[in-house]
Scaffold this motif. Sequence first.
Motif, PDB file in Angstrom:
ATOM      1  N   TYR A 115      -3.343  -2.685   5.913  1.00  0.00           N
ATOM      2  CA  TYR A 115      -2.990  -1.215   5.798  1.00  0.00           C
ATOM      3  C   TYR A 115      -2.468  -0.834   4.494  1.00  0.00           C
ATOM      4  CZ  TYR A 115      -0.419   3.142   7.287  1.00  0.00           C
ATOM      5  OH  TYR A 115       0.101   4.197   7.306  1.00  0.00           O
ATOM      6  N   TYR A 136      -4.609  -0.081  14.996  1.00  0.00           N
ATOM      7  CA  TYR A 136      -5.339  -0.098  13.731  1.00  0.00           C
ATOM      8  C   TYR A 136      -6.894   0.240  13.674  1.00  0.00           C
ATOM      9  CZ  TYR A 136      -0.873  -1.900  11.978  1.00  0.00           C
ATOM     10  OH  TYR A 136       0.478  -2.037  11.619  1.00  0.00           O
ATOM     11  N   LEU A 184      -6.925   0.522   6.159  1.00  0.00           N
ATOM     12  CA  LEU A 184      -6.700   0.821   7.428  1.00  0.00           C
ATOM     13  C   LEU A 184      -5.987   1.956   7.974  1.00  0.00           C
ATOM     14  CD1 LEU A 184      -5.926  -2.701   8.861  1.00  0.00           C
ATOM     15  CD2 LEU A 184      -8.094  -1.904   8.620  1.00  0.00           C
ATOM     16  N   LEU A 199      -3.534   3.727  10.872  1.00  0.00           N
ATOM     17  CA  LEU A 199      -2.624   3.413  11.954  1.00  0.00           C
ATOM     18  C   LEU A 199      -2.320   4.590  12.829  1.00  0.00           C
ATOM     19  CD1 LEU A 199      -0.588   1.649  13.471  1.00  0.00           C
ATOM     20  CD2 LEU A 199       1.204   1.964  11.633  1.00  0.00           C
TER      21      LEU A 199
END
Lengths: 119, 119
Positions: free
Chosen positions: B52, B68, B57, B59
């Motif tokens: 992330y 995710y 990614l 979220l």
Amino acid sequence: MYNLIRSLKALSDETRLRILNLLLERECCVCEVMQALNVSQTRASRNLGILYDAGFLKLRKDGLWSLYSIDRDGMAEYLPYLVDAVKKALKENRLVVQDRERLMKAERVGPGRVRQLRR
Amino acid sequence: MYNLIRSLKALSDETRLRILNLLLERECCVCEVMQALNVSQTRASRNLGILYDAGFLKLRKDGLWSLYSIDRDGMAEYLPYLVDAVKKALKENRLVVQDRERLMKAERVGPGRVRQLRR
DNA sequence: AAACTATAGGCATATATGCGCATATATAGT
DNA sequence: ACTATATATGCGCATATATGCCTATAGTTT
């Protein structure tokens, strides 16, 4: 998969990306790399070795010199993707531009010239 | 350049490549990832966090769950190359195939189900 | 409210990495 | 053989990374 990880690790380092960028320009010996990047001999040699072990480079011996160049054939199928990514990321980078300028002046020299650059 | 290095580092790990591969399939919560990869909750969560932070990614929070997914838009220009490289390297990988099979059975479950899987 | 759950974060620890120093190795010239 | 040079490498230090254990937080269920 493990090959990919090894390749990614080999590229996850500023010094090595800069080296790769030089070698995309042309074949270089260790002392040219150290001049162009303005780094120690140990550092140049070690990182060239790491790129070599990862399969990115070819090595050709010529007398005293170790001449490294990109191994375009030896690259696994996914490596071209990585090289493209590297090229894109490095283009226009200030540091890398300096490297290339220094490479123009760098020489595969005779006695006494290179030693002086060792900090 | 530093973004590229951060991205490469984020990908130079088996767990994270496997996670990325799952998420290429579909959005997952942490507990699905831990089930699919058969790893601890800490490990799943931490490595999702690393991906992330590296910008790979997206979220989305839904109640208890952190969902995710691949952030296709947020990726810098060179990241698609990396993803292609990853896809190529992971296809047919035994471990990764197992992951996908476990993902089919994995559920975003209620009370009591996930805990049991923690080794 | 109380019990429970999914996730994240702190701490400790094991391992890996990058680098410089000093030195070894290989090659060339005299 | 001796000297000089380019490159490689062993060692040690500092730092980064990965992970497990434990705990905190926030949301859910009853």
